[in-house]
Write a protein that holds these residues in place. Structure first.
Motif, PDB file in Angstrom:
ATOM      1  N   PHE A 137       0.756  -1.217   0.057  1.00 34.06           N
ATOM      2  CA  PHE A 137      -0.090  -0.058  -0.009  1.00 34.06           C
ATOM      3  C   PHE A 137       0.809   1.345   0.048  1.00 34.06           C
ATOM      4  O   PHE A 137       1.606   1.628   0.837  1.00 34.06           O
ATOM      5  CB  PHE A 137      -1.079   0.101   1.373  1.00 34.06           C
ATOM      6  CG  PHE A 137      -1.755   1.051   1.498  1.00 34.06           C
ATOM      7  CD1 PHE A 137      -2.440   1.764   0.769  1.00 34.06           C
ATOM      8  CD2 PHE A 137      -1.786   1.712   2.899  1.00 34.06           C
ATOM      9  CE1 PHE A 137      -3.550   2.836   0.826  1.00 34.06           C
ATOM     10  CE2 PHE A 137      -2.153   2.926   3.107  1.00 34.06           C
ATOM     11  CZ  PHE A 137      -3.012   3.434   2.238  1.00 34.06           C
ATOM     12  N   THR A 138       0.546   2.130  -0.536  1.00 34.73           N
ATOM     13  CA  THR A 138       1.515   3.359  -1.152  1.00 34.73           C
ATOM     14  C   THR A 138       0.765   4.398  -0.013  1.00 34.73           C
ATOM     15  O   THR A 138      -0.271   5.141  -0.283  1.00 34.73           O
ATOM     16  CB  THR A 138       1.406   4.027  -2.338  1.00 34.73           C
ATOM     17  OG1 THR A 138       2.247   2.763  -3.193  1.00 34.73           O
ATOM     18  CG2 THR A 138       2.374   5.182  -2.364  1.00 34.73           C
ATOM     19  N   ALA A 139       1.211   4.494   1.234  1.00 34.97           N
ATOM     20  CA  ALA A 139       0.244   5.149   2.246  1.00 34.97           C
ATOM     21  C   ALA A 139       0.448   6.851   1.968  1.00 34.97           C
ATOM     22  O   ALA A 139      -0.506   7.374   2.162  1.00 34.97           O
ATOM     23  CB  ALA A 139       0.850   4.881   3.628  1.00 34.97           C
ATOM     24  N   THR A 140       1.758   7.167   1.574  1.00 36.65           N
ATOM     25  CA  THR A 140       1.815   8.472   1.391  1.00 36.65           C
ATOM     26  C   THR A 140       3.113   8.485   0.415  1.00 36.65           C
ATOM     27  O   THR A 140       3.461   7.605  -0.177  1.00 36.65           O
ATOM     28  CB  THR A 140       2.324   9.523   2.540  1.00 36.65           C
ATOM     29  OG1 THR A 140       3.794   8.976   2.976  1.00 36.65           O
ATOM     30  CG2 THR A 140       1.446   9.085   3.545  1.00 36.65           C
ATOM     31  N   ASP A 141       3.321   9.751  -0.082  1.00 35.78           N
ATOM     32  CA  ASP A 141       4.418   9.913  -1.195  1.00 35.78           C
ATOM     33  C   ASP A 141       5.584   9.362  -0.643  1.00 35.78           C
ATOM     34  O   ASP A 141       6.481   8.801  -1.522  1.00 35.78           O
ATOM     35  CB  ASP A 141       4.628  11.434  -1.568  1.00 35.78           C
ATOM     36  CG  ASP A 141       3.994  11.738  -2.677  1.00 35.78           C
ATOM     37  OD1 ASP A 141       3.051  11.211  -3.245  1.00 35.78           O
ATOM     38  OD2 ASP A 141       4.471  12.838  -3.458  1.00 35.78           O
ATOM     39  N   ALA A 142       5.855   9.360   0.609  1.00 36.40           N
ATOM     40  CA  ALA A 142       6.982   8.818   1.102  1.00 36.40           C
ATOM     41  C   ALA A 142       7.134   7.394   1.721  1.00 36.40           C
ATOM     42  O   ALA A 142       8.143   7.009   2.064  1.00 36.40           O
ATOM     43  CB  ALA A 142       7.704   9.819   2.121  1.00 36.40           C
ATOM     44  N   MET A 143       5.813   6.987   2.060  1.00 37.64           N
ATOM     45  CA  MET A 143       5.845   5.746   2.862  1.00 37.64           C
ATOM     46  C   MET A 143       4.906   4.585   2.076  1.00 37.64           C
ATOM     47  O   MET A 143       3.938   4.721   1.611  1.00 37.64           O
ATOM     48  CB  MET A 143       5.009   6.165   4.031  1.00 37.64           C
ATOM     49  CG  MET A 143       4.368   5.122   5.020  1.00 37.64           C
ATOM     50  SD  MET A 143       5.924   4.093   5.856  1.00 37.64           S
ATOM     51  CE  MET A 143       5.722   4.846   7.361  1.00 37.64           C
ATOM     52  N   ILE A 144       5.676   3.375   2.085  1.00 38.79           N
ATOM     53  CA  ILE A 144       4.852   2.323   1.504  1.00 38.79           C
ATOM     54  C   ILE A 144       4.872   1.338   2.552  1.00 38.79           C
ATOM     55  O   ILE A 144       5.821   1.031   3.601  1.00 38.79           O
ATOM     56  CB  ILE A 144       5.630   1.670   0.319  1.00 38.79           C
ATOM     57  CG1 ILE A 144       6.997   1.283   0.364  1.00 38.79           C
ATOM     58  CG2 ILE A 144       5.268   2.588  -0.851  1.00 38.79           C
ATOM     59  CD1 ILE A 144       7.566   0.463  -0.707  1.00 38.79           C
ATOM     60  N   LEU A 145       3.704   0.556   2.597  1.00 34.56           N
ATOM     61  CA  LEU A 145       3.647  -0.619   3.713  1.00 34.56           C
ATOM     62  C   LEU A 145       3.279  -1.892   3.023  1.00 34.56           C
ATOM     63  O   LEU A 145       2.490  -1.740   1.901  1.00 34.56           O
ATOM     64  CB  LEU A 145       2.446   0.032   4.691  1.00 34.56           C
ATOM     65  CG  LEU A 145       2.629   1.130   5.628  1.00 34.56           C
ATOM     66  CD1 LEU A 145       1.125   1.329   6.180  1.00 34.56           C
ATOM     67  CD2 LEU A 145       3.790   1.118   6.650  1.00 34.56           C
ATOM     68  N   TYR A 146       3.577  -2.953   3.583  1.00 34.77           N
ATOM     69  CA  TYR A 146       3.600  -4.188   2.937  1.00 34.77           C
ATOM     70  C   TYR A 146       3.602  -5.300   3.897  1.00 34.77           C
ATOM     71  O   TYR A 146       3.863  -5.348   4.909  1.00 34.77           O
ATOM     72  CB  TYR A 146       4.507  -4.305   1.784  1.00 34.77           C
ATOM     73  CG  TYR A 146       5.991  -4.310   2.265  1.00 34.77           C
ATOM     74  CD1 TYR A 146       6.671  -3.220   2.169  1.00 34.77           C
ATOM     75  CD2 TYR A 146       6.594  -5.263   2.758  1.00 34.77           C
ATOM     76  CE1 TYR A 146       7.942  -3.164   2.314  1.00 34.77           C
ATOM     77  CE2 TYR A 146       7.888  -5.265   3.040  1.00 34.77           C
ATOM     78  CZ  TYR A 146       8.541  -4.088   2.915  1.00 34.77           C
ATOM     79  OH  TYR A 146      10.027  -3.946   3.372  1.00 34.77           O
ATOM     80  N   GLY A 147       3.058  -6.301   3.441  1.00 40.25           N
ATOM     81  CA  GLY A 147       2.969  -7.744   4.348  1.00 40.25           C
ATOM     82  C   GLY A 147       2.994  -9.079   3.222  1.00 40.25           C
ATOM     83  O   GLY A 147       2.642  -8.790   2.249  1.00 40.25           O
ATOM     84  N   GLU A 148       3.584 -10.024   3.793  1.00 44.31           N
ATOM     85  CA  GLU A 148       3.555 -11.234   3.111  1.00 44.31           C
ATOM     86  C   GLU A 148       3.279 -12.341   4.163  1.00 44.31           C
ATOM     87  O   GLU A 148       3.678 -12.188   5.259  1.00 44.31           O
ATOM     88  CB  GLU A 148       4.919 -11.569   2.364  1.00 44.31           C
ATOM     89  CG  GLU A 148       5.178 -10.908   1.357  1.00 44.31           C
ATOM     90  CD  GLU A 148       6.290 -11.557   0.304  1.00 44.31           C
ATOM     91  OE1 GLU A 148       6.043 -12.588   0.088  1.00 44.31           O
ATOM     92  OE2 GLU A 148       7.275 -10.839  -0.130  1.00 44.31           O
ATOM     93  N   ALA A 149       2.674 -13.290   3.715  1.00 46.67           N
ATOM     94  CA  ALA A 149       2.199 -14.605   4.265  1.00 46.67           C
ATOM     95  C   ALA A 149       2.325 -15.794   4.104  1.00 46.67           C
ATOM     96  O   ALA A 149       1.898 -15.841   2.716  1.00 46.67           O
ATOM     97  CB  ALA A 149       0.714 -14.280   5.208  1.00 46.67           C
ATOM     98  N   SER A 150       2.121 -16.804   4.858  1.00 46.69           N
ATOM     99  CA  SER A 150       2.017 -18.102   4.202  1.00 46.69           C
ATOM    100  C   SER A 150       1.166 -18.966   5.160  1.00 46.69           C
ATOM    101  O   SER A 150       1.596 -18.995   6.220  1.00 46.69           O
ATOM    102  CB  SER A 150       3.031 -18.823   3.643  1.00 46.69           C
ATOM    103  OG  SER A 150       3.989 -19.488   4.556  1.00 46.69           O
ATOM    104  N   PHE A 151       0.195 -19.975   4.705  1.00 43.63           N
ATOM    105  CA  PHE A 151      -0.325 -20.953   5.432  1.00 43.63           C
ATOM    106  C   PHE A 151      -0.299 -22.291   4.956  1.00 43.63           C
ATOM    107  O   PHE A 151      -0.418 -22.379   3.824  1.00 43.63           O
ATOM    108  CB  PHE A 151      -1.869 -20.571   5.884  1.00 43.63           C
ATOM    109  CG  PHE A 151      -2.002 -19.092   6.263  1.00 43.63           C
ATOM    110  CD1 PHE A 151      -2.071 -18.822   7.726  1.00 43.63           C
ATOM    111  CD2 PHE A 151      -2.200 -17.962   5.406  1.00 43.63           C
ATOM    112  CE1 PHE A 151      -2.199 -17.369   8.253  1.00 43.63           C
ATOM    113  CE2 PHE A 151      -2.188 -16.628   5.741  1.00 43.63           C
ATOM    114  CZ  PHE A 151      -2.376 -16.440   7.139  1.00 43.63           C
TER     115      PHE A 151
END
Lengths: 261, 446
Positions: free
Chosen positions: B249-263
């Motif tokens: 997710f591009t939260a702001t011009d300066a900040m990106i957030l992300y995640g990965e998972a496995s089940f």
């Protein structure tokens, strides 16, 4: 003799009628032409056509930038459509093979040796002083609302329309633009870019030495854009545009699954 | 002898480049009007990039119970490697072809352990990656090739990827080994993509015991966010089924957030189990018949400063990793195997087997909780790119510091240096194999 006089009189009448008719026609044409371009929206749309107009576009850009005394040169091939673009770096050799994919506000970067695309934020500068909005095609008519319009502008001794534009979406590169459009050629010749707080941070001038065929008509097309930083006046980025192709770019061009190829 | 190898490898690469380029040039000279267009199309679609790398590495093998006197892993103390890495690509109408042949010449020297004083050299020519792709329509792509197939936004580890444990991020100057994949990709519109991926072969990977893996991957990309889900099934005795996810997710011009998972249903990881064997413990996949769901997830974010430098944070939870009790048993077993390593009896064989299982226990990360902090600053003094990466095992407090420096000398030459420092002692997640490693190298590209 009388006949001749009569004939001369008829001729005079004929000439006067034709003259009046021509004046009416020419005036009419002028009125209709003026009408088509009189709307600021229409003027903006026509000017956009010489900078890509948001349709699919493929071009080669040579970027020369000086930032804080540091000189940088890049050549890249760009494919763009709406808010999506793919820039492939061609030169110099040390950046050859790098790619920058922009899918709306999502951006990825790849370079030879990287195992997978790296997500980056829009703030990350990879093109000197140039922004995403500078290398992609321009669709000011679609992306901005006109907040002010003036017919009294002038740039380099050419009369211009001046537009004050406000972005209609947060994903647009520049929030506010003041834009000079030549009255004679209906092409954008100068732009000032402002921050959300209203501060001027960049100025750009445009040259149009390229020609393209659009709807079977030859049209001037942007060949050079010079961006000057408003604060650090010596920070200048020059972009030369060439090998222009206006065409539909398939969605697959902007798909991350194909980016590592 | 050595010069002969250098000569052969160089000749191979240069011949390849000359052949391809000459073919295209000759075709150009002999082309008639009809074929001019075709040729121009070929020339437009042809690309190559050649990289020549020379690098030297110094290792300090850890004096740990995993590697008694460096006799088990036989890690060299010094190595010098010359690599030629040409990449060729040809895009022609609906077809795309790429090939990455590699030539490698290596020297290694041992100054410690049982191989002290030994000097070896080796050479290898191989194809690390290739790809044939056919674009059936604007929306359908069929391909087969050998690839180091990676995805997802994370640096530390890509739990969503069922094909590779390692995502190659920890070795930026070394390439990942490709495996064979057949793929069908469908791109119905700008936002969606769906692919069927079959891992048909182990390629150059040294992963033991290959089993075919099938995956169905669906990707979405919106205005400021993207997400993917991957269902996969691996053939074999264990029939591993898993769901992988990643999102950003591009939260702001300066900040990106992300995640990965496995089940993952069940686990094929080897765990230490107390028994009556000579070493008192054995390594068993005790969870094999367990139908519990095991998860791994990673959360991360990157902030870009006004200066252009960036800071990345990642947290990894790895449920299949060892808890404190399992880790304690693991080190006890390793100690027992180490003590029996040089005994002249059948136990020594068991010890070697046990150390092998311990080294390759199916875990990319030994323990359960990790975090990573990474700082990247490009264009320091206009010529340096610097990366500093700190990875901390929260469970046993061991850590790894990685520093990478790239120096650009002109448009074609890059000098690089890489340092790895492991802390936390020899019975810890990071300290078991190497105390430190230092690498310097030069790359020339054209």
């Amino acid at each position: 003799m009388f006949k001749q006089n009569l004939k001369t009189g008829d001729n005079m009448k004929y000439i006067i009628i034709m003259l009046l008719f021509s004046i009416v026609i020419i005036s009419g044409l002028n009125i209709s032409y003026a009408e088509t371009i009189k709307t600021p929206d229409e003027i903006l749309k026509i000017a956009d056509l010489s900078r890509g107009s948001g349709t699919g576009l493929e071009w080669t850009i040579k970027i020369k930038s000086i930032e804080g005394g540091k000189k940088q040169k890049n050549t890249l091939k760009l494919k763009a459509s709406n808010f999506n673009s793919l820039a492939e770096f061609l030169a110099p050799a040390k950046v050859k093979g790098r790619k920058l994919l922009m899918r709306d506000r999502n951006m990825w970067f790849v370079k030879p040796g990287l195992s997978k695309p790296v997500p980056i934020s829009p703030r990350q500068k990879l093109l000197g002083g140039a922004s995403n909005g500078d290398i992609a095609s321009t669709n000011y008519a679609g992306d901005y609302n006109i907040t002010n319009f003036s017919e009294d502008g002038n740039f380099n001794n050419q009369p211009c329309f001046i537009f004050d534009l406000k972005a209609n979406s947060k994903k647009i590169t520049y929030d506010k633009i003041r834009y000079w459009i030549s009255k004679d050629k209906l092409i954008g010749v100068k732009a000032e870019f402002f921050t959300i707080s209203g501060k001027l941070f960049k100025t750009a001038t445009f040259e149009y030495n390229n020609k393209i065929k659009l709807n079977n008509e030859s049209r001037l097309f942007v060949s050079k854009m010079i961006i000057t930083n408003a604060v650090f006046k010596n920070d200048i980025t020059t972009m030369h545009y060439s090998k222009i192709k206006i065409k539909k770019i398939p969605n697959s061009t902007f798909n991350i699954n194909l980016l590592m190829q | 002898m050595i010069y002969r190898y250098i000569y052969i490898i160089s000749l191979f690469i240069v011949t390849l480049i000359i052949m391809v380029n000459t073919c295209i040039s000759l075709a150009g000279e002999n082309a008639n009007d009809v074929s001019n267009e075709l040729l121009s199309e070929l020339q437009d679609g042809y690309e190559f990039r050649v990289s020549v790398l020379l690098y030297a590495t110094m290792n300090e093998p850890a004096d740990s119970t995993q590697n008694p006197d460096n006799d088990f892993l036989k890690l060299n103390d010094y190595s010098e490697i010359l690599e030629l890495r040409p990449d060729f690509k040809l895009s022609f109408r609906d077809f795309f072809f790429s090939i990455k042949p590699r030539a490698e010449l290596s020297f290694e020297q041992f100054r410690t352990g049982t191989q002290k004083g030994e000097k070896n050299h080796d050479n290898e020519i191989f194809i690390n990656e290739y790809l044939f792709q056919y674009q059936a329509t604007d929306k359908w792509f069929l391909s087969f090739g050998r690839e180091f197939l990676q995805w997802g936004p994370s640096f530390l580890f890509s739990p969503s990827n069922p094909f590779f444990l390692d995502n190659g991020k920890s070795r930026p100057n070394q390439e990942g080994d490709g495996k064979e994949f057949a793929k069908v990709l469908w791109i119905p519109d700008i936002n969606w993509a769906c692919s069927i991926i079959v891992n048909t072969g182990n390629g150059r990977s040294s992963d033991a015991g290959f089993n075919k893996t099938y995956a169905l991957k669906t990707d979405y990309s919106g205005d400021s966010a993207y997400a993917s889900i991957i269902f996969s099934h691996q053939e074999g005795d264990n029939h591993i089924e898993r769901i992988g996810l990643f999102s950003g997710f591009t939260a702001t011009d300066a900040m990106i957030l992300y995640g990965e998972a496995s089940f993952k249903k069940g686990s094929d990881v080897l765990y230490p189990v107390a028994d009556n064997s000579p070493l008192n413990y054995s390594m068993n996949s005790v969870e094999q018949d367990d139908h519990s769901i095991y998860s791994s997830f990673l959360l991360g974010g990157t902030y870009t400063f006004e200066s252009g430098s960036s800071m990345t944070f990642e947290y990894l939870y790895n449920q299949m990793g060892y808890n404190d009790k399992e880790a304690s048993d693991y080190y006890k077993l390793r100690k027992n195997a180490h003590d029996a390593y040089n005994i002249q009896s059948p136990i020594a064989g068991l010890s070697r087997q046990t150390l092998g299982q311990r080294y390759d226990n199916g875990l990319m990360f030994l323990r359960q909780n990790y975090f990573m902090l990474q700082y990247i600053k490009d264009d320091v003094f206009d010529i340096f790119d610097i990366t500093l990466r700190w990875t901390q095992c929260i469970d046993d407090k061991s850590a790894q510091l990685v520093s990478l420096v790239d120096f650009f000398a002109g448009d074609n030459t890059r000098l690089f240096a890489q340092g790895i420092l492991n802390t936390g002692g020899h019975e810890s997640a990071f300290g078991s194999i190497l105390d430190y490693q230092a690498m310097i190298g030069i790359e020339y590209v054209f």
